[in-house]
Design a protein around this motif. Sequence first.
Motif, PDB file in Angstrom:
ATOM      1  N   SER A  92       0.886  -0.925   0.372  1.00 18.26           N
ATOM      2  CA  SER A  92      -0.002   0.378   0.114  1.00 18.26           C
ATOM      3  C   SER A  92       0.611   1.416   0.365  1.00 18.26           C
ATOM      4  O   SER A  92       0.696   2.441  -0.697  1.00 18.26           O
ATOM      5  CB  SER A  92      -1.035  -0.247   1.254  1.00 18.26           C
ATOM      6  N   ARG A  95       2.070   2.016  -3.658  1.00 20.04           N
ATOM      7  CA  ARG A  95       1.621   2.240  -4.768  1.00 20.04           C
ATOM      8  C   ARG A  95       1.175   3.633  -4.266  1.00 20.04           C
ATOM      9  O   ARG A  95       0.504   4.655  -5.047  1.00 20.04           O
ATOM     10  CB  ARG A  95      -0.150   0.870  -3.747  1.00 20.04           C
ATOM     11  N   ASN A  96       0.529   3.670  -2.952  1.00 23.99           N
ATOM     12  CA  ASN A  96       0.320   5.554  -2.864  1.00 23.99           C
ATOM     13  C   ASN A  96       1.408   6.577  -3.124  1.00 23.99           C
ATOM     14  O   ASN A  96       0.823   6.693  -3.423  1.00 23.99           O
ATOM     15  CB  ASN A  96      -0.346   5.873  -1.258  1.00 23.99           C
ATOM     16  N   CYS A  97       2.593   6.091  -3.251  1.00 28.08           N
ATOM     17  CA  CYS A  97       3.598   6.393  -3.408  1.00 28.08           C
ATOM     18  C   CYS A  97       3.402   6.668  -5.068  1.00 28.08           C
ATOM     19  O   CYS A  97       3.734   8.164  -5.657  1.00 28.08           O
ATOM     20  CB  CYS A  97       4.965   6.054  -3.220  1.00 28.08           C
ATOM     21  N   GLN A  99       0.562   6.655  -5.801  1.00 31.96           N
ATOM     22  CA  GLN A  99      -0.852   7.146  -7.293  1.00 31.96           C
ATOM     23  C   GLN A  99      -0.472   9.080  -6.250  1.00 31.96           C
ATOM     24  O   GLN A  99      -1.752   9.644  -7.141  1.00 31.96           O
ATOM     25  CB  GLN A  99      -1.880   6.514  -6.768  1.00 31.96           C
ATOM     26  N   ILE A 100      -0.253   9.266  -5.541  1.00 34.52           N
ATOM     27  CA  ILE A 100      -0.446  10.632  -4.710  1.00 34.52           C
ATOM     28  C   ILE A 100       0.603  11.438  -5.953  1.00 34.52           C
ATOM     29  O   ILE A 100       1.156  11.710  -6.625  1.00 34.52           O
ATOM     30  CB  ILE A 100       0.665  10.592  -3.978  1.00 34.52           C
ATOM     31  N   GLU A 131       4.597   2.927   7.490  1.00 36.72           N
ATOM     32  CA  GLU A 131       3.592   3.546   7.651  1.00 36.72           C
ATOM     33  C   GLU A 131       2.899   4.579   8.483  1.00 36.72           C
ATOM     34  O   GLU A 131       3.681   3.912  10.165  1.00 36.72           O
ATOM     35  CB  GLU A 131       2.434   2.141   7.532  1.00 36.72           C
ATOM     36  N   GLU A 137      -6.131   3.953  10.002  1.00 37.32           N
ATOM     37  CA  GLU A 137      -6.115   4.386   8.095  1.00 37.32           C
ATOM     38  C   GLU A 137      -5.033   5.267   7.701  1.00 37.32           C
ATOM     39  O   GLU A 137      -4.057   5.815   8.470  1.00 37.32           O
ATOM     40  CB  GLU A 137      -7.276   5.457   7.949  1.00 37.32           C
ATOM     41  N   PHE A 157       5.255   9.422   0.651  1.00 44.21           N
ATOM     42  CA  PHE A 157       3.448   9.918   0.368  1.00 44.21           C
ATOM     43  C   PHE A 157       3.135  10.520   1.552  1.00 44.21           C
ATOM     44  O   PHE A 157       3.285   9.908   2.814  1.00 44.21           O
ATOM     45  CB  PHE A 157       2.894   9.352  -0.621  1.00 44.21           C
ATOM     46  N   LYS A 159      -1.321  12.064   2.184  1.00 40.85           N
ATOM     47  CA  LYS A 159      -2.765  11.904   2.987  1.00 40.85           C
ATOM     48  C   LYS A 159      -2.786  13.038   3.323  1.00 40.85           C
ATOM     49  O   LYS A 159      -4.134  13.690   3.203  1.00 40.85           O
ATOM     50  CB  LYS A 159      -3.382  10.542   2.845  1.00 40.85           C
TER      51      LYS A 159
END
Length: 211
Positions: A92, A95-97, A99-100, A131, A137, A157, A159
């Motif tokens: 995760s 993947r976040n890195c 998509q951000i 993380e 979350e 990343f 959020k």
Amino acid sequence: MYFLTKELYFPPVDEATYEGILAIGGDLSTERLLLAYRNGIFPWFNEEEPILWWSPPERMVVVPQLYKVSKSIRNLLNRQQFDVTFNQDFRSVIRNCQQIARKGQDGTWITQDIIDSYTKLHELGHVQSVEVWQNGELVGGLYGVDLGHVFCGESMFSKVSNASKIAFVTLVQYLKDHNYKLLDCQIHNEYLEQLGAFEISRETFIKVLKS
């Protein structure tokens, strides 16, 4: 610039271009990636481009033993708004890195091939993730290549505000506690500078890397 073949080889880093590009081509195999990082080289390229291998003349780093946490970040840590874990959800994080959204960037260098290759490195214990959680979350994190005495940060990343700062400072503290010599942040940017990273010469970086 050197054009790589199937041979597991990199030219000397002082043969890199002025910008820091050392070689082009090759592959993202576990063996080649580990050889690269152990010699101060990393891949960085855009989607639909050939693999570019870099060893920039100046390296952005943090010395964990000398790192001073700023008052503002200490206040963040004291509020205990976040929970931090290591290696609990690498997939995760990467993947976040990927998509951000990043200011001034169109697209990402974290291709599916990069994800597959670094996931394999993670499974083998060579790549670690941090993380940051809020109310259960995943809201921030980072990952990088762990060489045992130097940690090569790859991407982070966030959020929510400050989540990546928490990941960064927690990682630095971990590296300090485990006597790492450097956190490699690769290339200068203002955000890293605000977090306390600074530039050293490639020669100095390689000397520490090889020590």
